[in-house]
Motif scaffolding. Structure first.
Motif, PDB file in Angstrom:
ATOM      1  N   HIS A   7      14.530  -3.508  -5.554  1.00  0.00           N
ATOM      2  CA  HIS A   7      13.972  -2.547  -6.953  1.00  0.00           C
ATOM      3  C   HIS A   7      12.101  -1.993  -6.571  1.00  0.00           C
ATOM      4  CE1 HIS A   7      13.088  -1.459 -10.843  1.00  0.00           C
ATOM      5  NE2 HIS A   7      12.250  -1.666 -10.993  1.00  0.00           N
ATOM      6  N   TRP A   8      12.671  -1.046  -6.231  1.00  0.00           N
ATOM      7  CA  TRP A   8      11.069  -0.235  -6.130  1.00  0.00           C
ATOM      8  C   TRP A   8      10.025  -0.320  -6.872  1.00  0.00           C
ATOM      9  CZ3 TRP A   8       8.031   0.542  -1.874  1.00  0.00           C
ATOM     10  CH2 TRP A   8       7.868   1.252  -1.921  1.00  0.00           C
ATOM     11  N   VAL A   9       8.983  -0.423  -7.316  1.00  0.00           N
ATOM     12  CA  VAL A   9       8.355  -0.629  -8.579  1.00  0.00           C
ATOM     13  C   VAL A   9       6.608   0.250  -7.809  1.00  0.00           C
ATOM     14  CG1 VAL A   9       6.254  -1.923  -9.560  1.00  0.00           C
ATOM     15  CG2 VAL A   9       8.436  -3.198  -8.403  1.00  0.00           C
ATOM     16  N   PRO A  10       7.100   1.364  -8.399  1.00  0.00           N
ATOM     17  CA  PRO A  10       6.104   2.353  -8.123  1.00  0.00           C
ATOM     18  C   PRO A  10       4.665   2.074  -8.272  1.00  0.00           C
ATOM     19  CG  PRO A  10       7.113   3.578  -9.428  1.00  0.00           C
ATOM     20  CD  PRO A  10       7.341   2.432  -8.963  1.00  0.00           C
ATOM     21  N   THR A  11       3.964   2.245  -7.756  1.00  0.00           N
ATOM     22  CA  THR A  11       2.693   1.424  -7.855  1.00  0.00           C
ATOM     23  C   THR A  11       1.333   1.886  -7.042  1.00  0.00           C
ATOM     24  OG1 THR A  11       0.514  -0.038  -8.916  1.00  0.00           O
ATOM     25  CG2 THR A  11       2.657  -0.260  -7.116  1.00  0.00           C
ATOM     26  N   LYS A  12      -0.483   2.837  -7.551  1.00  0.00           N
ATOM     27  CA  LYS A  12      -1.098   3.361  -6.474  1.00  0.00           C
ATOM     28  C   LYS A  12      -2.087   1.767  -6.345  1.00  0.00           C
ATOM     29  CE  LYS A  12      -0.500   8.350  -8.109  1.00  0.00           C
ATOM     30  NZ  LYS A  12      -1.897   9.604  -9.043  1.00  0.00           N
ATOM     31  N   VAL A  13      -2.196   0.853  -6.972  1.00  0.00           N
ATOM     32  CA  VAL A  13      -2.631  -0.015  -7.042  1.00  0.00           C
ATOM     33  C   VAL A  13      -2.304  -1.529  -5.494  1.00  0.00           C
ATOM     34  CG1 VAL A  13      -3.554  -1.706  -8.375  1.00  0.00           C
ATOM     35  CG2 VAL A  13      -3.398  -0.544  -9.208  1.00  0.00           C
ATOM     36  N   ALA A  14      -2.910  -1.572  -4.553  1.00  0.00           N
ATOM     37  CA  ALA A  14      -3.075  -2.667  -3.482  1.00  0.00           C
ATOM     38  C   ALA A  14      -1.904  -2.625  -2.736  1.00  0.00           C
ATOM     39  CB  ALA A  14      -2.244  -4.023  -4.507  1.00  0.00           C
ATOM     40  N   ASN A  15      -1.812  -1.168  -1.953  1.00  0.00           N
ATOM     41  CA  ASN A  15      -0.371  -0.668  -1.621  1.00  0.00           C
ATOM     42  C   ASN A  15      -1.202   0.373  -0.397  1.00  0.00           C
ATOM     43  OD1 ASN A  15       1.029   1.159  -2.075  1.00  0.00           O
ATOM     44  ND2 ASN A  15       0.547   0.001  -3.628  1.00  0.00           N
ATOM     45  N   LYS A  16      -0.223   0.963   0.655  1.00  0.00           N
ATOM     46  CA  LYS A  16      -0.980   1.318   1.544  1.00  0.00           C
ATOM     47  C   LYS A  16       0.805   3.025   1.194  1.00  0.00           C
ATOM     48  CE  LYS A  16      -2.825  -0.392   5.652  1.00  0.00           C
ATOM     49  NZ  LYS A  16      -3.159  -0.455   6.612  1.00  0.00           N
ATOM     50  N   ASN A  17       1.684   2.302   0.557  1.00  0.00           N
ATOM     51  CA  ASN A  17       3.238   3.400   0.605  1.00  0.00           C
ATOM     52  C   ASN A  17       3.470   4.058  -0.585  1.00  0.00           C
ATOM     53  OD1 ASN A  17       2.784   3.069   3.510  1.00  0.00           O
ATOM     54  ND2 ASN A  17       4.097   2.051   3.760  1.00  0.00           N
ATOM     55  N   GLY A  18       2.497   3.665  -1.710  1.00  0.00           N
ATOM     56  CA  GLY A  18       2.785   3.950  -3.530  1.00  0.00           C
ATOM     57  C   GLY A  18       3.862   3.271  -3.900  1.00  0.00           C
ATOM     58  N   GLY A  19       3.673   1.806  -3.701  1.00  0.00           N
ATOM     59  CA  GLY A  19       4.555   1.517  -5.121  1.00  0.00           C
ATOM     60  C   GLY A  19       4.805   0.285  -4.112  1.00  0.00           C
ATOM     61  N   TYR A  20       6.123  -1.273  -3.986  1.00  0.00           N
ATOM     62  CA  TYR A  20       6.207  -2.117  -3.494  1.00  0.00           C
ATOM     63  C   TYR A  20       8.060  -2.532  -3.688  1.00  0.00           C
ATOM     64  CZ  TYR A  20       5.024  -4.989  -7.560  1.00  0.00           C
ATOM     65  OH  TYR A  20       5.163  -5.746  -9.076  1.00  0.00           O
ATOM     66  N   TRP A  21       8.050  -2.915  -2.852  1.00  0.00           N
ATOM     67  CA  TRP A  21       9.835  -3.941  -3.237  1.00  0.00           C
ATOM     68  C   TRP A  21       9.480  -4.762  -3.963  1.00  0.00           C
ATOM     69  CZ3 TRP A  21      13.236  -0.354  -2.478  1.00  0.00           C
ATOM     70  CH2 TRP A  21      12.654   0.919  -1.460  1.00  0.00           C
ATOM     71  N   ALA A  22      10.379  -4.741  -4.425  1.00  0.00           N
ATOM     72  CA  ALA A  22      10.464  -6.150  -5.401  1.00  0.00           C
ATOM     73  C   ALA A  22      12.174  -6.992  -5.116  1.00  0.00           C
ATOM     74  CB  ALA A  22      10.610  -6.011  -7.172  1.00  0.00           C
ATOM     75  N   VAL A  23      11.680  -7.904  -4.842  1.00  0.00           N
ATOM     76  CA  VAL A  23      12.620  -8.906  -3.471  1.00  0.00           C
ATOM     77  C   VAL A  23      13.422 -10.433  -5.153  1.00  0.00           C
ATOM     78  CG1 VAL A  23      13.396 -10.661  -1.951  1.00  0.00           C
ATOM     79  CG2 VAL A  23      11.229  -8.624  -1.826  1.00  0.00           C
ATOM     80  N   SER A  24      14.236 -10.331  -5.553  1.00  0.00           N
ATOM     81  CA  SER A  24      14.739 -10.518  -6.619  1.00  0.00           C
ATOM     82  C   SER A  24      15.167 -12.357  -6.334  1.00  0.00           C
ATOM     83  CB  SER A  24      14.824 -10.007  -7.793  1.00  0.00           C
ATOM     84  OG  SER A  24      16.159  -9.864  -7.257  1.00  0.00           O
ATOM     85  N   ARG A  25      16.347 -11.835  -4.988  1.00  0.00           N
ATOM     86  CA  ARG A  25      17.501 -12.523  -5.103  1.00  0.00           C
ATOM     87  C   ARG A  25      16.809 -13.481  -3.748  1.00  0.00           C
ATOM     88  NH1 ARG A  25      20.613  -7.893  -5.254  1.00  0.00           N
ATOM     89  NH2 ARG A  25      19.620  -7.039  -3.353  1.00  0.00           N
TER      90      ARG A  25
END
Length: 415
Positions: free
Chosen positions: A41-59
């Protein structure tokens, strides 16, 4: 109010990056929804990353795979969101949580022997004394805050003893840690890509100043404690001074927070759910308290998430991961993964699946896990042995955090 993103189906997926998402409750339905979807799941956020968001890993399986591959998924970018996208000159780069093998290996060896199961078993008499002192302190009081009297007090005294810090320093250290975690969870006025690591530097400095002061004390007056042991590691050249200071910060922070959260949240569950209470009572009565503790840790997941950063472009879990993508590992979802745990939302101390991610996995699995479990086990045993019966005396209050499953107040009364 937290932001939500409308998704196909009946479940709105909240902004997992926003601490406001967790202030009322953990969004269990949303985590269950992304567990059932393919990919990440992709979480768009400008905070604390270089690429505009992060991947939420849940499994569960995906998190295990990431944590076993530090060459591809590094900790050097920062250990948890939004303590990510660290600059190369940030003091935390010397923290064990921000290192990969082989450097991680020698840092871990410096302290790991002090937390081996056979060593922790020797801690039991004085940990039990700490717990009984906390119970004695509520005698004659009909109402009190369980978080303040038990969840804050017990782990603070225990970690102070393990470290060799004076008891009178407990309140100072707890307040510093509380301020540190609070500062790390406020995103306002951050520049694009910037995390919260820089704004906690003053508080990190205070904690490492304390570690440096204790280093001088212990070299002059050694004891059988971690401040002494790690100070000697510096003298022997096994770790350097910066690594020592950051190690002691981790020892103080990790030794307190996981246990603090689980003590409070487990009693909240016990008081709110008669089935949980009955199963806990049964486990304690049958000498199986450790099973109940393991299940509380799984269901609560005191650490909501940790993070890794991709070192190269690759395909993972069906997604195209870019170099420098941040992946946030949601233990709080994986510990209820139906692919691993049967009836995952049910509290069951006798379930056959006991290997949760409450303390992480791989090279970064928490070395203090045995001590945390010992504290929790002794507390439940002594509460039952002393006949301490409680009920809620008000609404529990959650904290502001996307990192810790935080409970700040639990008003109770004796019955």
């Amino acid at each position: 109010m937290p932001t939500t993103y409308e998704q196909p189906g009946n479940v709105s997926i909240p902004d997992f990056s926003d601490p406001a998402t967790y202030t009322e409750a953990v969004p269990r339905a949303a985590f269950a929804e992304i567990l059932n979807r393919p990919g990440l799941h992709w979480v768009p956020t400008k905070v604390a990353n270089k690429n505009g968001g992060y991947w939420a890993v849940s499994r569960f399986a995906d998190i295990n795979a990431i944590e076993k591959d530090p060459a591809t998924f590094t900790s050097t970018g920062g250990p948890s969101f939004p303590y990510t996208n660290l600059s190369p000159d940030h003091p935390s780069v010397d923290m064990i949580m921000c290192t990969d093998p082989p450097r991680h290996n020698y840092l871990r060896r410096a302290a790991a022997k002090g937390f081996a199961p056979r060593i922790v078993r020797k801690f039991e008499p004085w940990v039990r004394e700490v717990v009984t002192d906390a119970i004695d302190a509520i005698e004659g009081r009909s109402e009190f805050d369980y978080v303040e009297e038990f969840a804050r007090t017990i782990p603070a005294y225990v970690i102070a003893t393990v470290l060799g810090a004076p008891r009178e320093d407990r309140a100072y250290l707890v307040q510093l840690l509380t301020d540190f975690f609070d500062a790390a969870q406020h995103f306002e006025d951050l520049e694009e890509g910037e995390g919260t690591a820089d704004r906690v530097i003053p508080l990190l400095g205070q904690l490492t100043e304390y570690a440096a002061k204790m280093q001088k004390v212990k070299l002059a007056h050694p004891g059988d404690d971690m401040f002494t042991e790690l100070s000697r590691c510096v003298e022997r050249g096994e770790i350097n001074q910066a690594e020592y200071l950051q190690w002691m910060f981790v020892m103080i922070a990790a030794g307190f927070e996981t246990t603090h959260t689980t003590i409070g949240q487990s009693m909240r569950m016990y008081l709110e759910n008669p089935e949980v209470a009955a199963l806990t009572d049964k486990a304690v009565a049958e000498g199986q308290t450790e099973r109940a503790v393991d299940e509380y840790l799984r269901v609560i997941s005191p650490v909501i998430q940790m993070a890794r950063t991709a070192t190269r472009d690759l395909t993972f879990a069906g997604e195209q991961i870019r170099k420098d993508d941040v992946l946030v590992l949601y233990y709080i979802a994986a510990n209820r993964d139906p692919a691993v745990f049967s009836d995952p939302d049910r509290f069951d101390p006798w379930r056959p699946e006991t290997d949760s991610l409450a303390f992480g996995s791989g090279v970064h699995r928490c070395i203090g896990a045995h001590l945390a479990k010992l504290e929790l086990q002794i507390l439940w045993e002594e509460l039952h042995a002393r006949g301490v019966r409680l009920e809620l005396a008000g609404e529990p209050r959650r904290g502001w955090s996307n990192y810790i499953n935080l409970l700040t107040e639990l008003p109770v009364r004796r019955i």
